[in-house]
Design an enzyme around this catalytic site. Structure first.
Site, short mmCIF file in Angstrom:
data_model
loop_
_atom_site.label_atom_id
_atom_site.label_comp_id
_atom_site.label_asym_id
_atom_site.label_seq_id
_atom_site.Cartn_x
_atom_site.Cartn_y
_atom_site.Cartn_z
N HIS A 389 47.93 47.36 38.57
CA HIS A 389 47.14 46.13 38.68
C HIS A 389 45.67 46.34 38.34
O HIS A 389 44.78 45.79 38.99
CB HIS A 389 47.27 45.54 40.08
CG HIS A 389 48.68 45.47 40.58
ND1 HIS A 389 49.63 44.67 40.00
CD2 HIS A 389 49.30 46.12 41.59
CE1 HIS A 389 50.78 44.82 40.64
NE2 HIS A 389 50.61 45.69 41.60
N CYS A 390 45.40 47.15 37.32
CA CYS A 390 44.03 47.37 36.84
C CYS A 390 43.13 48.04 37.88
O CYS A 390 41.90 47.94 37.81
CB CYS A 390 43.38 46.07 36.37
SG CYS A 390 44.20 45.31 34.94
#
Length: 435
Positions: A389-390
């Site tokens: 998720h970055c």
């Protein structure tokens, strides 16, 4: 080019305070605005990545490209001048939406562009040798990498800036006691996710009021909170805040940077060129007025028009109704997933002592990787985000997680309790098969 939500949405909103049944009426009326959802049987549970687009947004983008396409601020003929006025109307609407003044609202290419604007326009020119930035290595990469880059750039000019990481607690919130303990006389900036993109935890830094020097700049990443709950930059005491239009029913490639007026004199143009409010002086470029100072180049006109339409839809539905619906969906999701064997929640509302939630829940399931689980769920019609998720994989900070690989479920106005129930039943079935 202006479109608005159908009257049924506004009428439903008027009764939204009555109870759950009335809120369901709001959802039912609003769901008809999103054509992509009516064209599929899939259940979209990835609104933290991007939201579905309502008809007024789609129509205003199509309208700009199909009739009277022009540039704004570049001509006095009606096509151009009307766009110039409309852009300033959207700016004023966004300012009202977040409790700011119009000259504090800067249009950017997105939230990432907004955070980089703070880094390059403010931090690069204001930080001195020995200064410090407090940040969370568990935030989105867009709220980590710009500060790493500033440190790297300033090091080339002989200035050493220290990035000081702070902890996140079991609820997924920024640990304000830890932040307070790490503040020194050299702290210049504290940056935080207003609503965490993985944990779904709300951070206001309210506990720090009166405990820190007001000269320290506060920066909030509001990418996940904008369009999901009421955001008032004055109440946050924010100096900078960024918003992502595509996560609040708008189009990709558009964002907003809020820059507090008291900081305007500290800003330097980071994107000088056409429309950037700079002039040539004897000693070089001279900064002009905000917000044009940070808006060099041609605006993303269809994106800004889409943002205006999205704000109108959000206003018709009501942020209170959206926030309450997401809270109810979050609690329904947690209750449905909690009994699943082998399922472990990441920090967030599942560990909160009271019923809370903002539409983001992340978890892992024993016996299957998150990517594989996401693939299986998509084959069964449930669209979720998987992976890290970055979150930066490595920042050399002791508080950085070794692995944030998980499944993230994120909801919005158009999701229903039936979708949540079917999703949790599906996860329970998969858990039985992989155990």
């Amino acid at each position: 080019m202006r479109a608005s939500a159908p009257a049924s949405v506004g009428a439903a909103r008027a009764s939204s305070a009555v109870g759950p049944a009335a809120r369901e009426t709001v959802v039912t009326a609003a769901r008809t605005l999103f054509p992509a959802l009516s064209a599929t049987s899939d259940v979209y549970l990835d609104s933290a990545s991007t939201t579905q687009k309502p008809l007024p947004v789609i129509e205003v983008v199509q309208g700009y490209h199909s009739a009277r396409t022009a540039n704004a601020g570049r001509g006095t003929y009606p096509w151009a001048s009307s766009l110039t006025r409309r852009i300033e109307e959207v700016r004023a609407a966004m300012a009202e939406f977040i409790g700011a003044a119009a000259d504090e609202v800067v249009f950017t290419g997105g939230a990432t562009a907004g955070l980089n604007a703070v880094a390059l326009s403010w931090a690069l020119t204001n930080l001195a040798d020995g200064d410090e930035i407090l940040y969370s290595p568990r935030d989105h990469a867009s709220n980590v990498y710009p500060w790493l880059q500033v440190r790297q750039l300033l090091a080339r000019f002989g200035r050493s800036v220290t990035l000081v990481p702070y902890r996140v607690n079991a609820l997924g919130e920024a640990d304000t006691d830890d932040i307070a303990a790490r503040i020194t006389a050299r702290t210049r900036l504290i940056t935080v996710s207003h609503l965490h993109h993985v944990f779904g935890a709300l951070n206001t830094l309210e506990e720090l009021r009166g405990r820190i020097d007001p000269s320290i700049a506060l920066c909030f990443d509001c990418s996940q909170s904008g369009g999901h709950l009421r955001v008032d930059v004055g109440e946050l005491d924010a100096d900078f805040a960024v918003f992502s239009a595509h996560k609040m029913f708008g189009a990709p490639g558009t964002g907003v940077l809020y820059s507090r007026r008291r900081r305007h004199g500290e800003l330097a143009p980071f994107l000088p060129g056409g429309n950037s409010a700079v002039s040539l002086g004897d000693s070089g470029l001279l900064a002009g007025a905000m917000p044009q100072l940070l808006e060099g180049g041609t605006h993303n006109i269809p994106g800004i028009l889409a943002l205006g339409a999205a704000l109108e839809v959000l206003g018709e539905v009501g942020l209170e109704a959206i926030a309450e619906h997401n809270r109810a969906l979050t609690q329904r999701l947690i209750a449905g997933l909690r009994p699943v064997p082998g399922l472990e929640f990441l920090p967030g509302p599942a560990y909160a002592p009271c019923e809370t939630g903002y539409g983001i829940v992340s978890f892992t399931l024993a016996g299957i990787s998150s990517n594989d689980l996401g693939f299986v769920l998509s084959e069964l019609g449930f669209l979720v985000r998987t992976g890290a998720h970055c979150v930066p994989a490595e920042t050399n900070a002791p508080e950085a997680p070794a692995d944030e690989d998980s499944v993230r479920v994120s909801t919005h106005l158009y999701n229903t309790f039936d979708e949540i129930d079917r999703f949790t039943e599906c996860v329970a079935t998969i858990a039985e098969e992989v155990s």
